[in-house]
Design a protein around this motif. Sequence first.
Motif: not given
Length: 114
Positions: A43-47
């Motif tokens: 999820y970090q790259p999406l956030a």
Amino acid sequence: MAEQAKVLWEEYKADLEARGLWNKARARTLDRLVRMTAEYLHYQPLAVAQGPVRESGEGGQFVNMLWSQVKNMAEQIGKLEKALTLTPESVGAKAEAPKKAPEKTAADEFLGAH
């Protein structure tokens, strides 16, 4: 995510075993760490791409909940790593301090099994 979790598990476990720190309690904590880390890495790259603030359809702004959740996950990962002695400060630690054998006292001569 499952493949990434498997790789993380093996790396962390090998490190803990090499330092003599592997036990059942740490296995349970490591399970939580690996699950959260795999989710965080997903999820970090999406956030980051979305940013901390999102635009509303009516022209306003609102807090990106994914951004907030990723931030919370990062904090929890840090706490779990510290609990497992996987932080950079503790990686050099060999093992937990061995328990000292109790010192002999004068009464031990009389309290021992005959």
